[in-house]
Motif scaffolding. Structure first.
Motif, PDB file in Angstrom:
ATOM      1  N   GLU A   1     -40.101 -44.069  10.765  1.00 23.28           N
ATOM      2  CA  GLU A   1     -40.061 -43.777   9.409  1.00 23.28           C
ATOM      3  C   GLU A   1     -40.436 -42.154   9.404  1.00 23.28           C
ATOM      4  O   GLU A   1     -39.732 -41.667   8.672  1.00 23.28           O
ATOM      5  CB  GLU A   1     -41.072 -44.370   8.649  1.00 23.28           C
ATOM      6  CG  GLU A   1     -40.812 -46.033   8.473  1.00 23.28           C
ATOM      7  CD  GLU A   1     -39.717 -46.244   7.884  1.00 23.28           C
ATOM      8  OE1 GLU A   1     -39.112 -45.457   6.886  1.00 23.28           O
ATOM      9  OE2 GLU A   1     -39.242 -47.507   7.750  1.00 23.28           O
ATOM     10  N   ALA A   2     -41.401 -41.679   9.922  1.00 25.65           N
ATOM     11  CA  ALA A   2     -41.692 -40.382   9.959  1.00 25.65           C
ATOM     12  C   ALA A   2     -40.653 -39.466  10.303  1.00 25.65           C
ATOM     13  O   ALA A   2     -40.388 -38.337   9.612  1.00 25.65           O
ATOM     14  CB  ALA A   2     -43.043 -40.013  10.535  1.00 25.65           C
ATOM     15  N   HIS A   3     -39.959 -39.939  11.438  1.00 24.27           N
ATOM     16  CA  HIS A   3     -39.133 -39.058  12.031  1.00 24.27           C
ATOM     17  C   HIS A   3     -37.575 -38.991  11.219  1.00 24.27           C
ATOM     18  O   HIS A   3     -37.085 -38.075  10.921  1.00 24.27           O
ATOM     19  CB  HIS A   3     -38.654 -39.477  13.329  1.00 24.27           C
ATOM     20  CG  HIS A   3     -39.510 -38.776  14.467  1.00 24.27           C
ATOM     21  ND1 HIS A   3     -40.812 -39.296  14.816  1.00 24.27           N
ATOM     22  CD2 HIS A   3     -39.538 -37.512  15.262  1.00 24.27           C
ATOM     23  CE1 HIS A   3     -41.481 -38.583  15.719  1.00 24.27           C
ATOM     24  NE2 HIS A   3     -40.790 -37.759  16.040  1.00 24.27           N
ATOM     25  N   LEU A   4     -37.484 -40.281  10.720  1.00 14.41           N
ATOM     26  CA  LEU A   4     -36.208 -40.399   9.744  1.00 14.41           C
ATOM     27  C   LEU A   4     -36.593 -39.493   8.445  1.00 14.41           C
ATOM     28  O   LEU A   4     -35.515 -38.853   7.926  1.00 14.41           O
ATOM     29  CB  LEU A   4     -36.208 -42.016   9.337  1.00 14.41           C
ATOM     30  CG  LEU A   4     -35.254 -42.864  10.407  1.00 14.41           C
ATOM     31  CD1 LEU A   4     -35.604 -44.074   9.901  1.00 14.41           C
ATOM     32  CD2 LEU A   4     -33.938 -41.989  10.920  1.00 14.41           C
ATOM     33  N   SER A   5     -37.826 -39.643   7.964  1.00 12.03           N
ATOM     34  CA  SER A   5     -38.077 -38.737   6.846  1.00 12.03           C
ATOM     35  C   SER A   5     -37.719 -37.318   6.988  1.00 12.03           C
ATOM     36  O   SER A   5     -37.224 -36.443   6.176  1.00 12.03           O
ATOM     37  CB  SER A   5     -39.430 -38.789   6.322  1.00 12.03           C
ATOM     38  OG  SER A   5     -39.836 -38.073   5.212  1.00 12.03           O
TER      39      SER A   5
ATOM     40  N   PRO B   1     -30.493 -50.392   6.697  1.00 11.17           N
ATOM     41  CA  PRO B   1     -29.228 -50.910   7.046  1.00 11.17           C
ATOM     42  C   PRO B   1     -28.297 -49.772   7.552  1.00 11.17           C
ATOM     43  O   PRO B   1     -27.279 -50.106   8.361  1.00 11.17           O
ATOM     44  CB  PRO B   1     -28.764 -51.542   5.792  1.00 11.17           C
ATOM     45  CG  PRO B   1     -29.646 -50.938   4.718  1.00 11.17           C
ATOM     46  CD  PRO B   1     -30.912 -50.412   5.109  1.00 11.17           C
ATOM     47  N   GLY B   2     -28.267 -48.552   7.122  1.00  9.00           N
ATOM     48  CA  GLY B   2     -27.281 -47.490   7.494  1.00  9.00           C
ATOM     49  C   GLY B   2     -27.603 -46.880   9.060  1.00  9.00           C
ATOM     50  O   GLY B   2     -26.888 -46.010   9.390  1.00  9.00           O
ATOM     51  N   ILE B   3     -28.708 -47.416   9.717  1.00  5.73           N
ATOM     52  CA  ILE B   3     -29.233 -46.842  10.863  1.00  5.73           C
ATOM     53  C   ILE B   3     -28.824 -47.745  11.946  1.00  5.73           C
ATOM     54  O   ILE B   3     -29.111 -48.985  11.799  1.00  5.73           O
ATOM     55  CB  ILE B   3     -30.695 -46.438  10.957  1.00  5.73           C
ATOM     56  CG1 ILE B   3     -31.030 -45.254   9.891  1.00  5.73           C
ATOM     57  CG2 ILE B   3     -31.091 -45.806  12.250  1.00  5.73           C
ATOM     58  CD1 ILE B   3     -30.547 -43.998   9.968  1.00  5.73           C
ATOM     59  N   SER B   4     -28.251 -47.388  12.881  1.00  7.47           N
ATOM     60  CA  SER B   4     -28.003 -48.177  14.044  1.00  7.47           C
ATOM     61  C   SER B   4     -29.340 -48.363  15.125  1.00  7.47           C
ATOM     62  O   SER B   4     -30.074 -47.405  15.672  1.00  7.47           O
ATOM     63  CB  SER B   4     -26.907 -47.527  15.144  1.00  7.47           C
ATOM     64  OG  SER B   4     -26.780 -48.492  16.197  1.00  7.47           O
TER      65      SER B   4
END
Length: 332
Positions: free
Chosen positions: A155-159, A189-192
């Protein structure tokens, strides 16, 4: 910020903590706060007390305080370790007590386990955001380990890095990998999100490799790191633990969160002992990176390595933000 206002003592539980410490806010707070206050925050060595109440049980105390008028807080993190607890009950529990450093008045008790997970992941994501190539944004994140910290790291890296579109997960226990993958797919859902059978496959494919394991043997082979890759090492906190081999440190430009990493992280302690790494080879700390007093990545193809062990400095900064956001929410 002004001195903490006079408010009733509050308890900030894990649910409330997640609400008042969203990653964009926490990462930004650390980016500003580490260079501004690291030199003013005092963190004595943690103290450990064996407890006779349970086999191998221990109490660890980690104080920190700051007298700067913009950070007038004192914090005491208490951690209990009860390895003999049943599988249904976590073996480690924590709480952070926050006081005014101007008056000594107790202000808050903060659920410590969630605070540790949030601030640890935020530190990794902040380092990655400062060290990845701006002209070649990362698209693939590999996670080693599927424990409690893993979803926070994702979550932190995606943010911090919205260019990420793919997450690779490796863990020795397949059931834990499957649970983490399902959780991440449901949230994004948009991340593989894919499982890999071995770390070699993950390392070879990833732009960022983030490791949060208790491994005592290297799981990352440096020869497999892609040009321009960033390696994030979170798991080790004793000289006996090690998540990458010496080749990763030879190939990479190394940064640390705090000086304590040079004494506590097995990758670095061992590399120094073997003559692979010298202290002067470490390019800088996270506070120096955030302040811009040391240069981060030198080229698109350079490999960067960030090793964190965590200290009470980030506990204090995270508790400060949690408390001030919580009070602001209650007053709104």
């Amino acid at each position: 910020m002004a001195a903490p206002p006079s408010h009733p003592f509050v308890y900030i539980d894990a649910e409330a903590l997640h609400a008042v410490l969203p990653f964009p806010s926490l990462i930004s707070h650390l980016r500003d706060g580490l260079p501004a206050f690291s030199g003013d925050i005092h963190c004595p060595h943690r103290v450990s007390f064996p407890l006779p109440t349970s086999p191998s049980a221990a109490l660890l105390l980690m104080p920190s305080w700051c007298a700067h008028p913009s950070l007038p807080y004192l914090a005491l993190k208490a951690v209990t370790s009860f390895p003999a607890n049943s599988p249904r009950l976590p073996s480690v529990h924590a709480a952070v007590s926050l006081f005014s450093s101007a008056s000594g008045v107790p202000l808050a008790s903060v659920e410590g386990s969630a605070l540790t997970l949030l601030r640890t992941a935020a530190v990794s994501a902040l380092a990655a955001s400062l060290l990845v190539s701006p002209s070649r944004p990362p698209s693939t994140l590999a996670l080693a380990g599927a424990g409690a910290l893993a979803p926070y790291l994702a979550e932190a890296h995606l943010s911090a890095l919205p260019s990420l579109s793919r997450i690779l997960v490796w863990n020795r226990t397949k059931a834990k990998s499957a649970a983490l993958i399902a959780k991440l797919r449901n949230a994004h859902p948009g991340i593989s999100v894919e499982e890999v059978d071995g770390m070699d496959e993950a390392v070879s494919a990833a732009d960022i490799v983030s490791c949060a394991t208790g491994s005592q043997e290297p799981i990352v082979r440096g020869e497999l790191l892609r040009p321009g890759a960033h390696l994030d090492l979170v798991g080790s906190f004793t000289p006996a633990m090690r998540e990458c081999d010496d080749e990763a440190l030879r190939r990479g430009r190394v940064f640390i969160d705090f000086e304590a990493a040079m004494e506590e992280a097995g990758e670095l302690v061992g590399a120094v002992q073997r003559g692979v790494l010298r202290r002067e080879d470490v390019a800088g700390t996270l506070a120096e990176l955030a302040a811009g007093t040391v240069v981060g990545r030198l080229s698109d193809d350079e490999i960067t390595v960030f090793k964190s062990v965590g200290t009470a400095v980030v506990d204090l900064l995270a508790a400060q933000l949690a408390y001030e956001n919580y009070i602001a929410t209650k007053n709104a």
